[in-house]
Design a protein around this motif. Structure first.
Motif, PDB file in Angstrom:
ATOM      1  N   UNK A  86      43.421  37.846  39.232  1.00 15.46           N
ATOM      2  CA  UNK A  86      43.433  38.940  39.655  1.00 15.46           C
ATOM      3  C   UNK A  86      43.242  39.971  38.726  1.00 15.46           C
ATOM      4  N   UNK A  87      43.743  39.848  37.673  1.00 16.46           N
ATOM      5  CA  UNK A  87      43.844  40.718  36.400  1.00 16.46           C
ATOM      6  C   UNK A  87      42.405  41.143  36.195  1.00 16.46           C
ATOM      7  N   UNK A  88      41.697  39.811  36.066  1.00 14.89           N
ATOM      8  CA  UNK A  88      40.161  39.655  35.547  1.00 14.89           C
ATOM      9  C   UNK A  88      39.435  40.623  36.504  1.00 14.89           C
ATOM     10  N   UNK A  89      39.574  40.506  37.904  1.00 10.02           N
ATOM     11  CA  UNK A  89      39.108  41.241  38.951  1.00 10.02           C
ATOM     12  C   UNK A  89      39.290  42.511  38.831  1.00 10.02           C
ATOM     13  N   UNK A  90      40.599  42.884  38.533  1.00 13.67           N
ATOM     14  CA  UNK A  90      40.931  44.348  38.600  1.00 13.67           C
ATOM     15  C   UNK A  90      40.547  45.022  37.350  1.00 13.67           C
ATOM     16  N   UNK A  91      40.294  44.393  36.210  1.00  9.86           N
ATOM     17  CA  UNK A  91      39.695  44.871  34.921  1.00  9.86           C
ATOM     18  C   UNK A  91      38.384  45.253  34.981  1.00  9.86           C
ATOM     19  N   UNK A  92      37.604  44.155  35.681  1.00 13.85           N
ATOM     20  CA  UNK A  92      36.141  44.372  36.078  1.00 13.85           C
ATOM     21  C   UNK A  92      35.875  45.485  36.850  1.00 13.85           C
ATOM     22  N   UNK A  93      36.656  45.606  37.961  1.00 12.00           N
ATOM     23  CA  UNK A  93      36.469  46.808  38.935  1.00 12.00           C
ATOM     24  C   UNK A  93      36.834  47.953  38.276  1.00 12.00           C
ATOM     25  N   UNK A 141      28.056  50.655  39.894  1.00 12.81           N
ATOM     26  CA  UNK A 141      29.407  50.104  40.081  1.00 12.81           C
ATOM     27  C   UNK A 141      29.400  48.499  40.361  1.00 12.81           C
ATOM     28  N   UNK A 142      28.474  48.420  41.328  1.00 18.58           N
ATOM     29  CA  UNK A 142      28.669  47.129  41.906  1.00 18.58           C
ATOM     30  C   UNK A 142      27.724  46.335  41.080  1.00 18.58           C
ATOM     31  N   UNK A 143      26.655  46.531  40.493  1.00 19.59           N
ATOM     32  CA  UNK A 143      26.108  45.675  39.503  1.00 19.59           C
ATOM     33  C   UNK A 143      26.790  45.609  38.362  1.00 19.59           C
ATOM     34  N   UNK A 144      27.450  46.469  37.732  1.00 16.72           N
ATOM     35  CA  UNK A 144      28.410  46.270  36.559  1.00 16.72           C
ATOM     36  C   UNK A 144      29.314  45.189  36.921  1.00 16.72           C
ATOM     37  N   UNK A 145      29.835  45.218  38.181  1.00 16.38           N
ATOM     38  CA  UNK A 145      31.048  44.440  38.408  1.00 16.38           C
ATOM     39  C   UNK A 145      30.343  42.864  38.608  1.00 16.38           C
ATOM     40  N   UNK A 146      29.321  42.870  39.290  1.00 15.48           N
ATOM     41  CA  UNK A 146      28.672  41.638  39.396  1.00 15.48           C
ATOM     42  C   UNK A 146      28.124  41.049  38.035  1.00 15.48           C
ATOM     43  N   UNK A 147      27.746  41.835  37.136  1.00 10.47           N
ATOM     44  CA  UNK A 147      27.446  41.255  35.813  1.00 10.47           C
ATOM     45  C   UNK A 147      28.701  40.871  35.077  1.00 10.47           C
ATOM     46  N   UNK A 148      29.754  41.469  35.048  1.00 15.11           N
ATOM     47  CA  UNK A 148      30.853  41.152  34.547  1.00 15.11           C
ATOM     48  C   UNK A 148      31.453  39.824  34.934  1.00 15.11           C
ATOM     49  N   UNK A 193      32.770  41.882  45.850  1.00 16.12           N
ATOM     50  CA  UNK A 193      33.171  42.851  44.877  1.00 16.12           C
ATOM     51  C   UNK A 193      32.373  44.017  44.871  1.00 16.12           C
ATOM     52  N   UNK A 194      31.143  44.150  45.266  1.00  9.95           N
ATOM     53  CA  UNK A 194      30.423  45.334  45.396  1.00  9.95           C
ATOM     54  C   UNK A 194      30.861  46.029  46.434  1.00  9.95           C
ATOM     55  N   UNK A 195      31.111  45.566  47.543  1.00  7.33           N
ATOM     56  CA  UNK A 195      31.756  46.285  48.683  1.00  7.33           C
ATOM     57  C   UNK A 195      33.056  46.903  48.229  1.00  7.33           C
ATOM     58  N   UNK A 196      33.891  46.297  47.545  1.00  6.85           N
ATOM     59  CA  UNK A 196      35.378  46.713  47.198  1.00  6.85           C
ATOM     60  C   UNK A 196      35.093  47.811  46.056  1.00  6.85           C
ATOM     61  N   UNK A 197      34.119  47.697  45.059  1.00 10.39           N
ATOM     62  CA  UNK A 197      33.917  48.776  44.332  1.00 10.39           C
ATOM     63  C   UNK A 197      33.276  49.859  45.013  1.00 10.39           C
TER      64      UNK A 197
END
Length: 147
Positions: free
Chosen positions: A23-30, A77-84, A92-96
């Motif tokens: 969860x911390x990893x997802x939150x940081x990437x988002x 934002x979606x691209x960056x989250x997907x790359x990370x 995660x793109x929808x969330x961002x």
């Protein structure tokens, strides 16, 4: 035998810690992704405002340019989250995109009295689709092949 009975409750030791770190990893990437998305949105809005000032563009085009700038930021934002994260790009793109949309709606409520519901629905759909598409692109991007 005691050891098996002690942990037979269906839980494995350390699973809660793994979920918290995930969860911390997802939150940081988002958070990083949303920051990049907002920077791209602000840069695009700045360029579009300069374009509106320099050229004779009708004021009705400003709303279209704002949607384009927001969709560029959502895609980033979606691209960056997907790359990370390299997983779950669409979700995660929808969330961002949703978080970016909430931020933009909060600012628009402060500056604009009311907006047509149909236009708001179209903007929401465009931003979410761009963010989801960016997440899928970010996950599926190949690494560079070094010769």
């Amino acid at each position: 035998m005691e050891r098996i009975q002690k942990h037979s409750g269906g839980r494995r030791p350390g699973v809660e810690g793994l979920q918290a770190s995930q969860l911390h990893r997802y939150a940081k990437a988002a958070l990083i992704s949303i920051l990049f998305g907002e920077l791209v949105t602000m840069g695009a809005l700045l360029l579009f405002s300069l374009l509106l000032c320099r050229l004779e563009v009708p004021p009705a085009a400003a709303d279209c340019m704002a949607v384009i700038a927001a969709s560029m930021g959502a895609l980033t934002a979606g691209y960056t989250c997907g790359r990370l994260l390299k997983e779950k790009g669409l979700l995660l793109g929808f969330i961002c995109g949703g978080i970016l949309l909430v931020i933009m709606l909060l600012f628009s409520v402060g500056f604009q009295q009311s907006a047509p519901v149909a236009a708001l629905c179209v903007k929401t759909g465009i931003i979410l689709l761009c963010a989801g598409f960016g997440g899928v692109l970010g996950v599926n991007r190949r690494k560079r092949i070094k010769c």
